[in-house]
Design a protein around this motif. Structure first.
Motif, mmCIF file in Angstrom:
data_model
loop_
_atom_site.group_PDB
_atom_site.id
_atom_site.type_symbol
_atom_site.label_atom_id
_atom_site.label_comp_id
_atom_site.label_asym_id
_atom_site.label_seq_id
_atom_site.Cartn_x
_atom_site.Cartn_y
_atom_site.Cartn_z
ATOM 1 N N VAL A 173 0.837 -1.203 0.000
ATOM 2 C CA VAL A 173 0.000 0.000 0.000
ATOM 3 C C VAL A 173 0.870 1.249 0.000
ATOM 4 C CG1 VAL A 173 -1.661 1.345 1.361
ATOM 5 C CG2 VAL A 173 -1.983 -1.121 1.067
ATOM 6 N N ILE A 174 1.955 1.236 0.776
ATOM 7 C CA ILE A 174 2.865 2.377 0.802
ATOM 8 C C ILE A 174 3.463 2.608 -0.582
ATOM 9 C CG2 ILE A 174 5.099 3.186 1.688
ATOM 10 C CD1 ILE A 174 4.400 1.859 4.356
ATOM 11 N N LYS A 175 3.856 1.537 -1.253
ATOM 12 C CA LYS A 175 4.435 1.662 -2.592
ATOM 13 C C LYS A 175 3.432 2.273 -3.570
ATOM 14 C CE LYS A 175 7.778 -2.152 -2.338
ATOM 15 N NZ LYS A 175 8.130 -3.490 -2.882
ATOM 16 N N LYS A 176 2.189 1.819 -3.512
ATOM 17 C CA LYS A 176 1.160 2.353 -4.414
ATOM 18 C C LYS A 176 0.926 3.838 -4.159
ATOM 19 C CE LYS A 176 -1.359 -2.008 -4.956
ATOM 20 N NZ LYS A 176 -2.645 -2.724 -4.698
ATOM 21 N N THR A 190 -0.560 11.449 1.389
ATOM 22 C CA THR A 190 0.353 10.315 1.251
ATOM 23 C C THR A 190 1.117 10.076 2.548
ATOM 24 O OG1 THR A 190 0.612 10.742 -1.114
ATOM 25 C CG2 THR A 190 2.294 9.379 -0.055
ATOM 26 N N VAL A 191 1.576 11.151 3.177
ATOM 27 C CA VAL A 191 2.283 11.025 4.447
ATOM 28 C C VAL A 191 1.375 10.374 5.488
ATOM 29 C CG1 VAL A 191 3.432 12.263 6.323
ATOM 30 C CG2 VAL A 191 3.764 13.003 3.954
ATOM 31 N N ALA A 192 0.109 10.806 5.507
ATOM 32 C CA ALA A 192 -0.839 10.240 6.467
ATOM 33 C C ALA A 192 -1.028 8.751 6.222
ATOM 34 C CB ALA A 192 -2.179 10.967 6.361
ATOM 35 N N LEU A 193 -1.094 8.341 4.952
ATOM 36 C CA LEU A 193 -1.282 6.926 4.640
ATOM 37 C C LEU A 193 -0.048 6.111 5.004
ATOM 38 C CD1 LEU A 193 -3.195 4.820 3.409
ATOM 39 C CD2 LEU A 193 -2.044 5.186 1.230
ATOM 40 N N ILE A 194 1.136 6.655 4.758
ATOM 41 C CA ILE A 194 2.369 5.958 5.144
ATOM 42 C C ILE A 194 2.404 5.747 6.653
ATOM 43 C CG2 ILE A 194 4.885 6.155 5.292
ATOM 44 C CD1 ILE A 194 4.793 7.635 2.592
ATOM 45 N N THR A 195 2.084 6.813 7.396
ATOM 46 C CA THR A 195 2.072 6.719 8.859
ATOM 47 C C THR A 195 1.047 5.696 9.327
ATOM 48 O OG1 THR A 195 2.735 9.038 9.069
ATOM 49 C CG2 THR A 195 1.738 8.008 10.999
ATOM 50 N N GLU A 224 -7.374 -0.799 1.274
ATOM 51 C CA GLU A 224 -6.548 -1.974 0.996
ATOM 52 C C GLU A 224 -5.699 -2.384 2.193
ATOM 53 O OE1 GLU A 224 -4.248 -1.850 -2.574
ATOM 54 O OE2 GLU A 224 -5.852 -0.905 -3.741
ATOM 55 N N LEU A 225 -5.581 -1.514 3.188
ATOM 56 C CA LEU A 225 -4.798 -1.872 4.375
ATOM 57 C C LEU A 225 -5.478 -3.021 5.101
ATOM 58 C CD1 LEU A 225 -3.774 1.652 5.741
ATOM 59 C CD2 LEU A 225 -2.247 -0.097 4.827
ATOM 60 N N PRO A 226 -4.731 -4.047 5.472
ATOM 61 C CA PRO A 226 -5.331 -5.238 6.087
ATOM 62 C C PRO A 226 -6.018 -4.921 7.411
ATOM 63 C CG PRO A 226 -3.090 -5.678 5.368
ATOM 64 C CD PRO A 226 -3.284 -4.197 5.277
ATOM 65 N N SER A 266 -7.475 11.996 -4.294
ATOM 66 C CA SER A 266 -8.720 11.272 -4.033
ATOM 67 C C SER A 266 -8.512 9.761 -4.012
ATOM 68 C CB SER A 266 -9.771 11.633 -5.089
ATOM 69 O OG SER A 266 -9.278 11.366 -6.395
ATOM 70 N N TYR A 267 -7.436 9.298 -4.653
ATOM 71 C CA TYR A 267 -7.151 7.860 -4.704
ATOM 72 C C TYR A 267 -6.744 7.293 -3.337
ATOM 73 C CZ TYR A 267 -2.368 9.553 -4.562
ATOM 74 O OH TYR A 267 -1.212 10.184 -4.184
ATOM 75 N N ILE A 268 -6.384 8.157 -2.404
ATOM 76 C CA ILE A 268 -5.899 7.701 -1.096
ATOM 77 C C ILE A 268 -6.962 6.890 -0.359
ATOM 78 C CG2 ILE A 268 -5.284 8.497 1.224
ATOM 79 C CD1 ILE A 268 -2.934 8.562 -0.604
ATOM 80 N N ASN A 269 -8.227 7.300 -0.462
ATOM 81 C CA ASN A 269 -9.283 6.576 0.252
ATOM 82 C C ASN A 269 -9.363 5.129 -0.200
ATOM 83 O OD1 ASN A 269 -10.062 8.685 1.883
ATOM 84 N ND2 ASN A 269 -11.626 9.434 0.468
#
Length: 328
Positions: free
Chosen positions: A10-13, A115-120, A46-48, A38-41
């Motif tokens: 998910v981080i890579k995407k 993106t930073v929020a998703l990585i975290t 996809e995060l398990p 918008s793709y972040i949601n």
């Protein structure tokens, strides 16, 4: 597949699609408001979830491992939930641990805020997976770090100690290897974890409800809970520092722990409390949680369906340039 692969994917995407990262490479900085994230949601979905915890649990504990339906609420260790919204207190031992991802703020210079929020979030969820897989309780989320308890009323101290060391060794592995390799390829350097772990005995830990109404939590008052974050601050990159009480629970502790030159606490009566660097890589290998491949790289074996293939013809050149783990 490693148990951490879904989070790394998910981080890579997210990084691959990040508009700011692409724009910086081509032009100069652009206002955050101009980016479409918008793709972040979709990636967050996809995060398990618990299904990944259950799959990993079956790999580690066997096919008959009970399914996890839900996780304990933050700030609410189930063995002490009876203290919620009361003035009652209780003495009982516990292992307190703090882990934090350092230098992660540099991500803001490279990626959009979403993106930073998703990585975290991915790192936090991967850490929560490791903690719960090993029987721990996440007490609090602090930015990109966690406060965690291991232990309770239905487990022995020695087992809880082993579980805590395994969990944070796994988290350290994920950040030092999987995450670091990918970030290095993106020009992101020196992101690492630091962890502090300590054990307080029955006479050293007071459980209580702290707060007002819903603005509170069941927590501990203990010198050793307070020392854990201090040990974290003394850890090296991707390092784990533990207290003397942890050492006392591990047989053959000399194999895995090295005393630091300065004690972590002065009782001011002539006694000192020592802190130790934990060789978590050797611990993973010795306990069959990880293996080395033919290049000498450490491969996490928990949840891996592929066993590293060791060709005897390659052992001689490897031995010449690598120290074996019994002397790690």
């Amino acid at each position: 597949m490693s148990i951490f692969n879904p989070y790394l994917d998910v981080i890579k995407k997210a990084v691959d699609k990040d508009p700011r990262n692409h724009y910086i490479k081509l032009f100069s900085k652009q206002p955050e408001s101009d980016f479409d994230t918008s793709y972040i949601n979709e990636l967050r979905n996809e995060l398990p979830g618990l299904e990944n915890l259950n799959e990993s649990s079956r790999l580690v504990k066997g096919i008959n491992a009970p399914a996890v339906e839900s996780l304990p609420r933050l700030g609410n260790h189930p063995d002490f939930a009876n203290l919620q919204n009361t003035n009652n207190t209780e003495k009982h031992w516990i292992i307190s641990a703090f882990v934090d991802v350092k230098k992660s703020t540099q991500l803001y210079n490279n990626f959009a805020l979403a993106t930073v929020a998703l990585i975290t979030e991915s790192i936090i969820k991967a850490s929560i997976l490791a903690v719960n897989l090993c029987g721990g309780y996440v007490h609090r989320i602090q930015g990109d770090g966690l406060m965690v308890y291991f232990g309770g009323k239905n487990i022995e101290k020695k087992q809880a100690t082993k579980d805590a060391l395994k969990a944070f060794a796994m988290i350290s592995y994920f950040v030092k290897n999987d995450l670091k390799d990918y970030f290095d390829s993106q020009g992101i350097k020196e992101i690492y974890t630091r962890t502090g772990i300590d054990l307080g005995h029955d006479n050293q830990v007071l459980w209580m409800y702290s707060g007002l109404g819903d603005s509170g939590e069941v927590t501990t008052c203990s010198l050793h809970t307070s020392l854990a974050p201090k040990m974290q601050a003394n850890a090296s990159s991707n390092g784990i520092v533990t207290g003397q009480n942890i050492i006392n629970q591990i047989s053959s502790s000399d194999k895995y722990f090295k005393v630091k030159s300065k004690p972590i606490w002065d009782y001011e009566d002539g006694r000192f409390y020592n802190q130790y660097d934990f060789n978590w890589e050797r611990y993973l290998v010795d306990n069959d949680f990880a293996k080395q491949n033919i290049k000498g790289d450490l491969i996490l074996d928990i949840g891996n369906t592929v066993t590293p293939i060791l060709n005897p013809t390659h052992l001689s050149p490897i031995a010449e340039i690598n120290k074996p783990y019994y002397n790690f």
